[in-house]
Design a protein around this motif. Structure first.
Motif, PDB file in Angstrom:
ATOM      1  N   SER A 400      -7.526  36.564  85.315  1.00  0.00           N
ATOM      2  CA  SER A 400      -6.234  36.689  85.990  1.00  0.00           C
ATOM      3  C   SER A 400      -5.130  36.032  85.169  1.00  0.00           C
ATOM      4  O   SER A 400      -4.021  36.554  85.057  1.00  0.00           O
ATOM      5  N   GLY A 401      -5.459  34.884  84.552  1.00  0.00           N
ATOM      6  CA  GLY A 401      -4.478  34.214  83.704  1.00  0.00           C
ATOM      7  C   GLY A 401      -4.125  35.044  82.485  1.00  0.00           C
ATOM      8  O   GLY A 401      -2.947  35.150  82.113  1.00  0.00           O
ATOM      9  N   MET A 402      -5.134  35.649  81.841  1.00  0.00           N
ATOM     10  CA  MET A 402      -4.852  36.486  80.682  1.00  0.00           C
ATOM     11  C   MET A 402      -4.019  37.701  81.075  1.00  0.00           C
ATOM     12  O   MET A 402      -3.106  38.113  80.355  1.00  0.00           O
ATOM     13  N   ARG A 403      -4.327  38.294  82.226  1.00  0.00           N
ATOM     14  CA  ARG A 403      -3.523  39.429  82.715  1.00  0.00           C
ATOM     15  C   ARG A 403      -2.069  39.004  82.921  1.00  0.00           C
ATOM     16  O   ARG A 403      -1.139  39.714  82.515  1.00  0.00           O
ATOM     17  N   SER A 404      -1.871  37.836  83.522  1.00  0.00           N
ATOM     18  CA  SER A 404      -0.500  37.340  83.725  1.00  0.00           C
ATOM     19  C   SER A 404       0.175  37.020  82.398  1.00  0.00           C
ATOM     20  O   SER A 404       1.382  37.209  82.246  1.00  0.00           O
ATOM     21  N   THR A 405      -0.605  36.513  81.425  1.00  0.00           N
ATOM     22  CA  THR A 405      -0.030  36.222  80.114  1.00  0.00           C
ATOM     23  C   THR A 405       0.509  37.479  79.456  1.00  0.00           C
ATOM     24  O   THR A 405       1.612  37.491  78.905  1.00  0.00           O
ATOM     25  N   PHE A 406      -0.264  38.553  79.487  1.00  0.00           N
ATOM     26  CA  PHE A 406       0.212  39.809  78.911  1.00  0.00           C
ATOM     27  C   PHE A 406       1.484  40.274  79.613  1.00  0.00           C
ATOM     28  O   PHE A 406       2.445  40.714  78.971  1.00  0.00           O
ATOM     29  N   GLN A 407       1.501  40.168  80.928  1.00  0.00           N
ATOM     30  CA  GLN A 407       2.661  40.627  81.680  1.00  0.00           C
ATOM     31  C   GLN A 407       3.875  39.756  81.397  1.00  0.00           C
ATOM     32  O   GLN A 407       4.981  40.274  81.141  1.00  0.00           O
ATOM     33  N   ASN A 408       3.709  38.441  81.432  1.00  0.00           N
ATOM     34  CA  ASN A 408       4.840  37.544  81.210  1.00  0.00           C
ATOM     35  C   ASN A 408       5.296  37.547  79.750  1.00  0.00           C
ATOM     36  O   ASN A 408       6.488  37.422  79.457  1.00  0.00           O
ATOM     37  N   SER A 409       4.343  37.679  78.826  1.00  0.00           N
ATOM     38  CA  SER A 409       4.715  37.769  77.412  1.00  0.00           C
ATOM     39  C   SER A 409       5.542  39.017  77.150  1.00  0.00           C
ATOM     40  O   SER A 409       6.450  39.008  76.316  1.00  0.00           O
ATOM     41  N   GLY A 410       5.221  40.091  77.861  1.00  0.00           N
ATOM     42  CA  GLY A 410       6.009  41.310  77.708  1.00  0.00           C
ATOM     43  C   GLY A 410       7.466  41.098  78.068  1.00  0.00           C
ATOM     44  O   GLY A 410       8.372  41.587  77.384  1.00  0.00           O
ATOM     45  N   THR A 411       7.698  40.328  79.136  1.00  0.00           N
ATOM     46  CA  THR A 411       9.078  40.032  79.524  1.00  0.00           C
ATOM     47  C   THR A 411       9.786  39.224  78.447  1.00  0.00           C
ATOM     48  O   THR A 411      10.940  39.487  78.100  1.00  0.00           O
ATOM     49  N   ALA A 412       9.088  38.210  77.898  1.00  0.00           N
ATOM     50  CA  ALA A 412       9.690  37.390  76.844  1.00  0.00           C
ATOM     51  C   ALA A 412       9.930  38.219  75.576  1.00  0.00           C
ATOM     52  O   ALA A 412      10.988  38.115  74.936  1.00  0.00           O
ATOM     53  N   LEU A 413       8.960  39.047  75.205  1.00  0.00           N
ATOM     54  CA  LEU A 413       9.110  39.885  74.013  1.00  0.00           C
ATOM     55  C   LEU A 413      10.255  40.873  74.173  1.00  0.00           C
ATOM     56  O   LEU A 413      10.941  41.215  73.202  1.00  0.00           O
ATOM     57  N   SER A 414      10.468  41.353  75.393  1.00  0.00           N
ATOM     58  CA  SER A 414      11.509  42.361  75.608  1.00  0.00           C
ATOM     59  C   SER A 414      12.893  41.820  75.254  1.00  0.00           C
ATOM     60  O   SER A 414      13.759  42.574  74.799  1.00  0.00           O
ATOM     61  N   ILE A 415      13.101  40.506  75.477  1.00  0.00           N
ATOM     62  CA  ILE A 415      14.405  39.924  75.140  1.00  0.00           C
ATOM     63  C   ILE A 415      14.653  40.057  73.644  1.00  0.00           C
ATOM     64  O   ILE A 415      15.700  40.542  73.206  1.00  0.00           O
ATOM     65  N   GLY A 416      13.671  39.628  72.837  1.00  0.00           N
ATOM     66  CA  GLY A 416      13.835  39.710  71.395  1.00  0.00           C
ATOM     67  C   GLY A 416      13.887  41.129  70.884  1.00  0.00           C
ATOM     68  O   GLY A 416      14.746  41.485  70.061  1.00  0.00           O
ATOM     69  N   VAL A 417      12.996  41.995  71.378  1.00  0.00           N
ATOM     70  CA  VAL A 417      12.900  43.360  70.858  1.00  0.00           C
ATOM     71  C   VAL A 417      14.122  44.188  71.233  1.00  0.00           C
ATOM     72  O   VAL A 417      14.810  44.760  70.376  1.00  0.00           O
ATOM     73  N   PHE A 418      14.434  44.262  72.516  1.00  0.00           N
ATOM     74  CA  PHE A 418      15.481  45.178  72.966  1.00  0.00           C
ATOM     75  C   PHE A 418      16.883  44.653  72.676  1.00  0.00           C
ATOM     76  O   PHE A 418      17.782  45.431  72.357  1.00  0.00           O
ATOM     77  N   PHE A 419      17.089  43.343  72.804  1.00  0.00           N
ATOM     78  CA  PHE A 419      18.393  42.802  72.426  1.00  0.00           C
ATOM     79  C   PHE A 419      18.637  43.019  70.935  1.00  0.00           C
ATOM     80  O   PHE A 419      19.753  43.349  70.526  1.00  0.00           O
ATOM     81  N   SER A 420      17.606  42.818  70.106  1.00  0.00           N
ATOM     82  CA  SER A 420      17.777  43.020  68.668  1.00  0.00           C
ATOM     83  C   SER A 420      18.129  44.471  68.358  1.00  0.00           C
ATOM     84  O   SER A 420      18.997  44.755  67.524  1.00  0.00           O
ATOM     85  N   LEU A 421      17.450  45.407  69.022  1.00  0.00           N
ATOM     86  CA  LEU A 421      17.749  46.821  68.803  1.00  0.00           C
ATOM     87  C   LEU A 421      19.172  47.151  69.226  1.00  0.00           C
ATOM     88  O   LEU A 421      19.893  47.875  68.521  1.00  0.00           O
ATOM     89  N   MET A 422      19.578  46.633  70.376  1.00  0.00           N
ATOM     90  CA  MET A 422      20.943  46.912  70.847  1.00  0.00           C
ATOM     91  C   MET A 422      21.981  46.265  69.927  1.00  0.00           C
ATOM     92  O   MET A 422      23.003  46.885  69.596  1.00  0.00           O
ATOM     93  N   ILE A 423      21.727  45.028  69.509  1.00  0.00           N
ATOM     94  CA  ILE A 423      22.668  44.344  68.612  1.00  0.00           C
ATOM     95  C   ILE A 423      22.778  45.084  67.286  1.00  0.00           C
ATOM     96  O   ILE A 423      23.884  45.278  66.760  1.00  0.00           O
ATOM     97  N   THR A 424      21.646  45.526  66.747  1.00  0.00           N
ATOM     98  CA  THR A 424      21.670  46.270  65.483  1.00  0.00           C
ATOM     99  C   THR A 424      22.442  47.568  65.632  1.00  0.00           C
ATOM    100  O   THR A 424      23.221  47.957  64.753  1.00  0.00           O
TER     101      THR A 424
END
Length: 543
Positions: A400-424
């Motif tokens: 359950s913890g690993m499942r939550s890690t994947f889900q929560n990491s996705g939210t954190a990664l989305s900030i870097g990935v999508f903001f970077s794409l939009m800024i570029t």
């Protein structure tokens, strides 16, 4: 109740940030203050991403209910301390950031163990419905937090944290009085090497990726910053060390062999991809509504955070309808059909958002959000049930913890990935549009050129905080302009009309990538393996 309040508090601050920073007397967009802004958003998400596996493993060892109860207590106390912040300025921000981290520890104890407790408590033929309600409550909480933050911030910025106190207290008392340990426990020693390498590695990697959106050395983003590159490299090396250690320690924190279970591996891959896409959609929709659509329709910039939460409600409605329904049906017909179909609906919704004009008709926009919510609900409930039902009972906490890690990491990664794409995307066309537009309104060439050369991240964050970006960027330059030009520059149409074209170009890239992620996630979901209908167990004779 536990996952709802943990999810709500993960997003409630996003919309209420303007009121919070005004309350503590800090300008987050001033030079040197952007770190406070990032960590107010990032701190809770990062801790939630990196600690849930360790806390899930501790639940397996010492009792899931014990860890869950402790999480409620920590959450309640930290919420109270957040609401009584006695400091102002940078010190006040550090107080909030610090206790948001503590609050996230409590929230992580809740999310890491809730799915495992439910998996223990419900028989197989009812598990999908139970976990569906739990998972959809968490997803809906992410978007209800946006609405709650907007509403409470209009009353008092401290109310954003007050709301969690009574819920935390009631939850603490209720859980201590009613929950009992019924799951399989696996006593053992704490794997300190695994805990430290995973927590430090995941934290360094996610923090470095997020800091990649800050400009560095004349570039619009920070991907050439040695600190960012070093953090990413260190994070990867530590995670590699974690994987190696887990194969050589007698009682590891996480059994990597669980990834040999196809349902577990495929379900987590799909969950990670859709979490990245969902997080990116959340941030992009906030900027789209607050920076362009709402001002074009007459809403004052300072009111846009609240109304953005209201206009995004169809997404939450979709979660609440799709999740429990698909969870109930998946108990009878298996997870693969519903989870895969759900991700195909999500991909279709992203394509629809991609082709919408920037100034869209709201009924069409609402219908696409509803479709996305239905799809995410159809996916999340059966997927969670399939993941949790695929692992041995004594491994459910860490799974359950690993499942939550994947889900929560996705939210954190989305900030870097999508903001970077939009800024570029904005960096290529926004400077020219800004320079020409400002000069047309009487701004002198030097000032116009200076504003146009500023990194697009400043414009995005100003929009994100519900402020007129032009007024923020020009500052005292407005004092020397005629009243008519000032009215045009700070009005509701100048910035949205100016940025609509460049912003749409960025949206095409962002939602195009999100569509691809949803389709790859659908493929992973389809390959999870066939799940046969489970026959309800016969009733055993009473003792």
């Amino acid at each position: 109740m536990g996952v709802l309040i943990a999810a709500v508090d993960g997003s409630i601050v996003i919309i209420s940030l303007p009121a919070i920073f005004r309350g503590i007397g800090l300008d987050p967009l001033a030079p040197g203050n952007i770190g406070y802004l990032l960590w107010m958003i990032l701190g809770y998400i990062l801790v939630s991403a990196v600690l849930v596996v360790a806390l899930g493993r501790l639940g397996d060892m010492f009792g899931r209910v014990r860890m869950y109860n402790m999480g409620f207590a920590i959450f309640a106390v930290s919420s109270l301390l957040l609401s009584v912040d006695p400091l102002t300025g940078g010190s006040g921000a550090l107080w909030l950031i610090g206790f948001r981290v503590v609050q996230a520890v409590g929230g992580s104890m809740l999310t890491a163990n809730s799915a495992a407790i439910l998996t223990d408590a419900f028989p197989t033929h009812q598990r999908g419905m139970a976990l569906g309600v739990n998972q959809i409550t968490a997803l809906a909480g992410q978007f209800l937090g946006l609405l709650a933050g907007g509403l409470l911030a209009t009353i008092d910025w401290r109310a954003v944290f007050w709301v969690s106190v009574p819920i935390g207290v009631v939850g603490t008392i209720w859980s201590y009085r009613s929950l009992r340990e019924i799951g399989a426990r696996r006593p053992g020693r704490i794997d300190w090497i695994g805990n430290l390498t995973f927590t430090a590695g995941a934290g360094a990697l996610l923090a470095a990726i997020t800091y990649g959106i800050q400009p560095y050395g004349g570039h619009s983003t920070g991907w050439t910053n040695p600190v960012v590159l070093g953090g990413m490299g260190a994070g990867v090396l530590l995670l590699v060390a974690f994987c190696v250690s887990q194969t050589r320690i007698a009682e590891p924190m996480f059994h990597l062999g669980l990834f040999r279970i196809r349902a577990f591996a495929a379900g987590n891959l799909a969950a990670l991809l859709i979490a990245i896409a969902r997080g990116g959609m959340q941030f992009m929709l906030i900027i789209w509504l607050q920076g362009i659509w709402l001002p074009l329709h007459g809403y004052a910039y300072e009111d846009t955070p609240l109304w953005a939460g209201i206009f995004m409600l169809p997404l939450t409605v979709g979660f609440l309808v799709g999740g429990p329904t698909s969870g109930w049906l998946s108990d009878r017909f298996g997870a693969r059909l519903f989870s895969t179909t759900g991700l195909l609906l999500v991909a279709a919704a992203f394509v629809g958002l991609l082709v919408l004009p920037v100034d869209f008709p709201y009924p069409v926009f609402a219908a696409l959000l509803l479709l996305s919510g239905l799809g995410q609900g159809m996916f999340s409930a059966p997927n969670t049930s399939a993941i949790m039902g695929s692992v041995p009972p004594e491994q459910r906490g860490v799974a359950s913890g690993m499942r939550s890690t994947f889900q929560n990491s996705g939210t954190a990664l989305s900030i870097g990935v999508f903001f970077s794409l939009m800024i570029t995307g904005l960096a290529g066309s926004l400077p020219g549009a800004l320079d020409g537009g400002l000069r047309a309104q009487g701004v002198d060439a030097a000032a116009a050129s200076h504003v146009a050369s500023l990194p697009p991240v400043s414009t995005l964050f100003a929009t994100f905080l519900g402020e007129n970006p032009i007024g923020k960027l020009l500052g005292h330059v407005l004092d020397g302009l005629p009243a008519h030009n000032v009215a045009v520059l700070t009005g509701n149409r100048f910035f949205p009309d100016l940025v609509a074209g460049p912003f749409h170009d960025g949206l095409v890239v962002v939602f195009g990538l999100a569509t691809a992620m949803a389709l790859v996630g659908a493929l992973a979901s389809a390959l999870r393996g066939r799940h046969h209908r489970t026959t309800p167990p016969t009733k055993e004779p009473e003792a």
